[in-house]
Design a protein around this motif. Structure first.
Motif, PDB file in Angstrom:
ATOM      1  N   ILE A  29     -14.437  -3.538 -13.173  1.00  0.00           N
ATOM      2  CA  ILE A  29     -15.437  -3.074 -12.201  1.00  0.00           C
ATOM      3  C   ILE A  29     -14.752  -3.208 -10.847  1.00  0.00           C
ATOM      4  CG2 ILE A  29     -17.697  -3.528 -11.167  1.00  0.00           C
ATOM      5  CD1 ILE A  29     -18.686  -4.490 -13.846  1.00  0.00           C
ATOM      6  N   PHE A  30     -14.317  -2.080 -10.323  1.00  0.00           N
ATOM      7  CA  PHE A  30     -13.411  -2.064  -9.175  1.00  0.00           C
ATOM      8  C   PHE A  30     -14.093  -1.508  -7.925  1.00  0.00           C
ATOM      9  CE2 PHE A  30      -9.923  -1.040 -12.525  1.00  0.00           C
ATOM     10  CZ  PHE A  30      -9.740  -2.395 -12.807  1.00  0.00           C
ATOM     11  N   ARG A  31     -13.472  -1.778  -6.771  1.00  0.00           N
ATOM     12  CA  ARG A  31     -13.871  -1.077  -5.552  1.00  0.00           C
ATOM     13  C   ARG A  31     -12.628  -0.860  -4.698  1.00  0.00           C
ATOM     14  NH1 ARG A  31     -17.328  -4.510  -2.176  1.00  0.00           N
ATOM     15  NH2 ARG A  31     -15.494  -4.756  -0.866  1.00  0.00           N
ATOM     16  N   SER A  32     -12.431   0.381  -4.319  1.00  0.00           N
ATOM     17  CA  SER A  32     -11.308   0.716  -3.454  1.00  0.00           C
ATOM     18  C   SER A  32     -11.852   0.899  -2.041  1.00  0.00           C
ATOM     19  CB  SER A  32     -10.658   2.012  -3.946  1.00  0.00           C
ATOM     20  OG  SER A  32      -9.504   2.281  -3.189  1.00  0.00           O
ATOM     21  N   ASP A  33     -11.280   0.161  -1.081  1.00  0.00           N
ATOM     22  CA  ASP A  33     -11.782   0.190   0.295  1.00  0.00           C
ATOM     23  C   ASP A  33     -10.839   0.968   1.208  1.00  0.00           C
ATOM     24  OD1 ASP A  33     -13.999  -1.340  -0.331  1.00  0.00           O
ATOM     25  OD2 ASP A  33     -12.999  -3.242   0.096  1.00  0.00           O
ATOM     26  N   TYR A  34     -11.416   1.843   2.027  1.00  0.00           N
ATOM     27  CA  TYR A  34     -10.619   2.705   2.913  1.00  0.00           C
ATOM     28  C   TYR A  34     -11.102   2.639   4.359  1.00  0.00           C
ATOM     29  CZ  TYR A  34      -9.775   4.973  -1.619  1.00  0.00           C
ATOM     30  OH  TYR A  34      -9.474   5.228  -2.927  1.00  0.00           O
ATOM     31  N   LEU A  35     -10.155   2.841   5.262  1.00  0.00           N
ATOM     32  CA  LEU A  35     -10.496   3.207   6.635  1.00  0.00           C
ATOM     33  C   LEU A  35     -10.013   4.645   6.810  1.00  0.00           C
ATOM     34  CD1 LEU A  35      -9.425  -0.020   8.573  1.00  0.00           C
ATOM     35  CD2 LEU A  35     -11.758   0.872   8.405  1.00  0.00           C
ATOM     36  N   ILE A  36     -10.660   5.381   7.699  1.00  0.00           N
ATOM     37  CA  ILE A  36     -10.220   6.750   7.943  1.00  0.00           C
ATOM     38  C   ILE A  36      -9.293   6.746   9.149  1.00  0.00           C
ATOM     39  CG2 ILE A  36     -10.973   9.066   8.567  1.00  0.00           C
ATOM     40  CD1 ILE A  36     -13.544   8.398   6.904  1.00  0.00           C
ATOM     41  N   ASP A  37      -8.042   7.080   8.880  1.00  0.00           N
ATOM     42  CA  ASP A  37      -6.996   6.967   9.898  1.00  0.00           C
ATOM     43  C   ASP A  37      -6.935   8.245  10.734  1.00  0.00           C
ATOM     44  OD1 ASP A  37      -4.975   5.350  10.993  1.00  0.00           O
ATOM     45  OD2 ASP A  37      -3.424   6.514   9.992  1.00  0.00           O
ATOM     46  N   LYS A  38      -6.860   8.066  12.062  1.00  0.00           N
ATOM     47  CA  LYS A  38      -6.823   9.217  12.967  1.00  0.00           C
ATOM     48  C   LYS A  38      -5.454   9.388  13.605  1.00  0.00           C
ATOM     49  CE  LYS A  38     -10.383  10.793  14.427  1.00  0.00           C
ATOM     50  NZ  LYS A  38     -11.291  11.891  14.065  1.00  0.00           N
ATOM     51  N   LYS A  39      -4.450   8.628  13.134  1.00  0.00           N
ATOM     52  CA  LYS A  39      -3.156   8.593  13.829  1.00  0.00           C
ATOM     53  C   LYS A  39      -2.570   9.961  14.138  1.00  0.00           C
ATOM     54  CE  LYS A  39      -0.962   4.167  12.957  1.00  0.00           C
ATOM     55  NZ  LYS A  39      -1.392   3.631  11.672  1.00  0.00           N
ATOM     56  N   ASN A  40      -2.510  10.811  13.117  1.00  0.00           N
ATOM     57  CA  ASN A  40      -1.782  12.073  13.324  1.00  0.00           C
ATOM     58  C   ASN A  40      -2.700  13.229  13.669  1.00  0.00           C
ATOM     59  OD1 ASN A  40       0.507  10.595  12.585  1.00  0.00           O
ATOM     60  ND2 ASN A  40       0.046  10.924  10.419  1.00  0.00           N
ATOM     61  N   GLY A  41      -3.811  12.892  14.305  1.00  0.00           N
ATOM     62  CA  GLY A  41      -4.696  13.966  14.756  1.00  0.00           C
ATOM     63  C   GLY A  41      -5.597  14.521  13.671  1.00  0.00           C
ATOM     64  N   SER A  42      -5.230  14.292  12.385  1.00  0.00           N
ATOM     65  CA  SER A  42      -6.140  14.725  11.324  1.00  0.00           C
ATOM     66  C   SER A  42      -6.658  13.473  10.626  1.00  0.00           C
ATOM     67  CB  SER A  42      -5.405  15.608  10.320  1.00  0.00           C
ATOM     68  OG  SER A  42      -4.492  14.819   9.590  1.00  0.00           O
ATOM     69  N   GLU A  43      -7.772  13.604   9.926  1.00  0.00           N
ATOM     70  CA  GLU A  43      -8.369  12.416   9.313  1.00  0.00           C
ATOM     71  C   GLU A  43      -7.872  12.251   7.890  1.00  0.00           C
ATOM     72  OE1 GLU A  43     -12.450  13.378  11.700  1.00  0.00           O
ATOM     73  OE2 GLU A  43     -11.598  14.631  10.117  1.00  0.00           O
ATOM     74  N   GLN A  44      -7.467  11.033   7.554  1.00  0.00           N
ATOM     75  CA  GLN A  44      -6.955  10.767   6.213  1.00  0.00           C
ATOM     76  C   GLN A  44      -7.445   9.386   5.762  1.00  0.00           C
ATOM     77  OE1 GLN A  44      -5.141  12.388   3.779  1.00  0.00           O
ATOM     78  NE2 GLN A  44      -5.403  10.496   2.612  1.00  0.00           N
ATOM     79  N   ILE A  45      -8.022   9.322   4.547  1.00  0.00           N
ATOM     80  CA  ILE A  45      -8.412   7.993   4.058  1.00  0.00           C
ATOM     81  C   ILE A  45      -7.151   7.176   3.779  1.00  0.00           C
ATOM     82  CG2 ILE A  45     -10.693   8.546   3.079  1.00  0.00           C
ATOM     83  CD1 ILE A  45      -9.300   8.659   0.290  1.00  0.00           C
ATOM     84  N   LYS A  46      -7.153   5.927   4.243  1.00  0.00           N
ATOM     85  CA  LYS A  46      -6.038   5.016   3.974  1.00  0.00           C
ATOM     86  C   LYS A  46      -6.602   3.747   3.332  1.00  0.00           C
ATOM     87  CE  LYS A  46      -2.491   7.321   5.650  1.00  0.00           C
ATOM     88  NZ  LYS A  46      -1.397   7.729   4.721  1.00  0.00           N
ATOM     89  N   GLN A  47      -5.980   3.356   2.235  1.00  0.00           N
ATOM     90  CA  GLN A  47      -6.507   2.225   1.476  1.00  0.00           C
ATOM     91  C   GLN A  47      -6.240   0.899   2.180  1.00  0.00           C
ATOM     92  OE1 GLN A  47      -4.800   0.970  -2.444  1.00  0.00           O
ATOM     93  NE2 GLN A  47      -6.790   1.620  -3.223  1.00  0.00           N
ATOM     94  N   VAL A  48      -7.302   0.140   2.375  1.00  0.00           N
ATOM     95  CA  VAL A  48      -7.180  -1.205   2.935  1.00  0.00           C
ATOM     96  C   VAL A  48      -6.817  -2.156   1.805  1.00  0.00           C
ATOM     97  CG1 VAL A  48      -8.396  -3.058   4.142  1.00  0.00           C
ATOM     98  CG2 VAL A  48      -8.906  -0.665   4.685  1.00  0.00           C
ATOM     99  N   GLU A  49      -7.601  -2.110   0.744  1.00  0.00           N
ATOM    100  CA  GLU A  49      -7.269  -2.918  -0.436  1.00  0.00           C
ATOM    101  C   GLU A  49      -7.997  -2.378  -1.649  1.00  0.00           C
ATOM    102  OE1 GLU A  49      -8.462  -6.982   0.151  1.00  0.00           O
ATOM    103  OE2 GLU A  49     -10.549  -6.456   0.558  1.00  0.00           O
ATOM    104  N   PHE A  50      -7.532  -2.832  -2.809  1.00  0.00           N
ATOM    105  CA  PHE A  50      -8.175  -2.474  -4.067  1.00  0.00           C
ATOM    106  C   PHE A  50      -8.689  -3.771  -4.672  1.00  0.00           C
ATOM    107  CE2 PHE A  50      -8.620  -1.224  -8.470  1.00  0.00           C
ATOM    108  CZ  PHE A  50      -9.081   0.086  -8.373  1.00  0.00           C
TER     109      PHE A  50
END
Length: 491
Positions: free
Chosen positions: A126-147
């Motif tokens: 029973i898992f949860r993958s946590d993300y922040l949405i990164d704005k570094k390169n001008g476009s939005e990309q989910i980046k994993q904080v931890e699993f």
């Protein structure tokens, strides 16, 4: 959807509405030191409005979850092979983090030595993958904080806060003239139902194994912290199990394991003493950090449960696969490729990773050490365990490392900081006080997988969670007192 926020003039009325809805619907937690009066709960910390999340990012996180589930199931299986990279990695980690990883690993080795009766091969992740949405390169990309591979929380309360915001919108509480948000864009998670469904499927597969006559209705044992404040979140799963699937459950601490449980010598089956109830699934909502094990007796309780024939959610290796060190290894394309045969899937996972460095004597580790001192403002230092509250940020990293012996540095990883967008239009409600500060939001996606070495019986996306925290607060734990529950409005 426009990012402008609802009129703020009726905050007082909204707070009253939120408190009443939350209490009517069990969106609650126990306050600290509630033991003296367990009839006294408080409304969970929540945001007053939903938070905008790009639909493209949300869809990507949902779509990729079964790929992550399968990846971590494979990692757990591979760890059992003594010549594998993960086995050796975890062995080394056990030495650098003897208090926790080392203890879990030694339990696993004890079980291997114990040539016992029939062993349970099924495991429930029973898992949860946590993300922040990164704005570094001008476009939005989910980046994993931890699993997270053990004791993932808030599946029950997540769907409540989603429904709270949907209610406020529908009842014209945000805007007297009509719904402020388009209902279609509000995400209503079914995580509380979906996690209980996964537990129910594990019970079903346990029952179908029929090693000698299984008692008519095997149950789920929730292994919980002493004085657990987040009990209502767990209770939602218990109630669902009974109401939707006809499965009973029991709540036990590590103390209770010693006092109230026994195993059958022939079959290894696990029972609760007084009722002689057979336990099909051991579901850990504790056991993810050193403080959950208050004495050697608690570690013995864990060993006792792990040796039993019940299905564990998760078992030791599945839990260990969630270490930060393994997260770091997976950012290496060729390592990831070993566990994800399909190149398209592999690349979709890689896209969500940020740079993570070990702090050991490998080439990458030496680079990590250099960056920790020369450019710390771009990084966060994380220890090899779950639970929030243990991370070291930015400029504090060099002094922290100088304060511990270098041979212990490899118990940490150096992770590139993600730069999420600030939401300046939301309001946090905690203990009946409202706080208007910019927040950042972390998207959690639940996934459940039931597997053994030969097959995967179930692999599913199991709902979502949004947690927000003040931009000034580095740690995001809701129970730890920094964050709050939020809901998603897609744009």
């Amino acid at each position: 959807m426009s990012h402008h926020s609802p009129p703020k003039n009726q905050i007082r009325e909204l707070i009253e509405e939120i408190n009443q809805w939350a209490i009517a619907n069990g969106l609650a937690m126990y306050p600290p030191n509630f033991e003296a009066n367990p009839s006294n709960a408080s409304v969970s910390p929540v945001t007053i409005y939903p938070t905008p999340i790009p639909k493209r990012c949300f869809d990507e996180a949902v779509e990729i979850q079964p790929v992550f589930n399968e990846l971590y199931a494979r990692l757990a299986q591979d760890m059992a092979h003594p010549d594998s990279l993960l086995h050796k990695t975890t062995e080394a980690l056990a030495l650098s983090d003897p208090e926790f990883t080392g203890k879990l690993w030694s339990l696993y080795l004890k079980i291997l030595k114990d040539v016992q009766k029939k062993r349970q091969t099924f495991k429930l992740g029973i898992f949860r993958s946590d993300y922040l949405i990164d704005k570094k390169n001008g476009s939005e990309q989910i980046k994993q904080v931890e699993f997270n591979t053990v004791s993932v929380s808030f599946a029950g309360l997540s769907e409540k806060v989603d429904r709270l915001h949907a209610y406020l919108n529908k009842a014209n509480k945000y805007d007297l003239k009509g719904p402020f948000y388009n209902e279609q864009n509000m995400v209503i998670s079914d995580s509380g139902y979906l996690l209980s469904m996964a537990l129910a499927k594990a019970v079903e597969s346990y029952t179908s194994q029929q090693i000698s006559s299984t008692s008519s209705d095997p149950i789920v044992a929730f292994i919980v912290q002493r004085n657990e404040r987040n009990v209502f979140d767990q209770k939602i799963l218990e109630l669902n199990l009974l109401e939707k699937f006809g499965i009973k459950s029991v709540r036990l601490t590590f103390d209770d394991v010693h006092d109230k449980m026994f195993t059958d010598n022939e079959t290894g089956k696990l029972f609760v003493k007084d009722a002689e109830q057979e336990v099909a699934v051991v579901y850990y909502r504790t056991g993810y950090t050193t403080t959950d094990y208050t004495s050697e007796k608690d570690w013995e309780a864990r060993l006792f449960l792990e040796k039993s024939f019940a299905i564990k959610a998760p078992d030791l290796l599945t839990q260990l696969s969630g270490s930060k060190k393994i997260q770091q290894l997976l950012t290496n394309k060729s390592v990831l490729g070993k566990y994800t045969c399909n190149p398209k899937k592999r690349d979709s996972l890689l896209k969500t990773f940020v740079k993570i460095y070990p702090l050991d004597d490998t080439e990458l580790g030496r680079e990590g050490k250099r960056l920790a001192f020369s450019d710390p403002s771009k990084y966060v230092l994380k220890p090899q365990r779950e639970g929030g509250g243990n991370n070291v940020y930015k400029e504090n990293i060099p002094n922290f490392l100088k304060g511990i012996e270098e041979r212990h540095w490899d118990a940490y990883i150096l992770m590139e900081l993600i730069e999420p967008e600030l939401n300046e239009n939301n309001v946090i409600l905690r203990d009946n006080k409202s706080y208007e500060e910019p927040i950042i939001s972390e998207l959690g996606v639940y996934g459940c997988i039931l597997f053994d070495d030969k097959q995967v019986l179930m692999n599913e996306f199991s709902g979502s969670l949004l947690r927000s925290k003040f931009n000034t607060s580095n740690e995001g734990g809701v129970a730890a007192g920094f964050g709050c529950l939020d809901s998603i409005i897609l744009y």
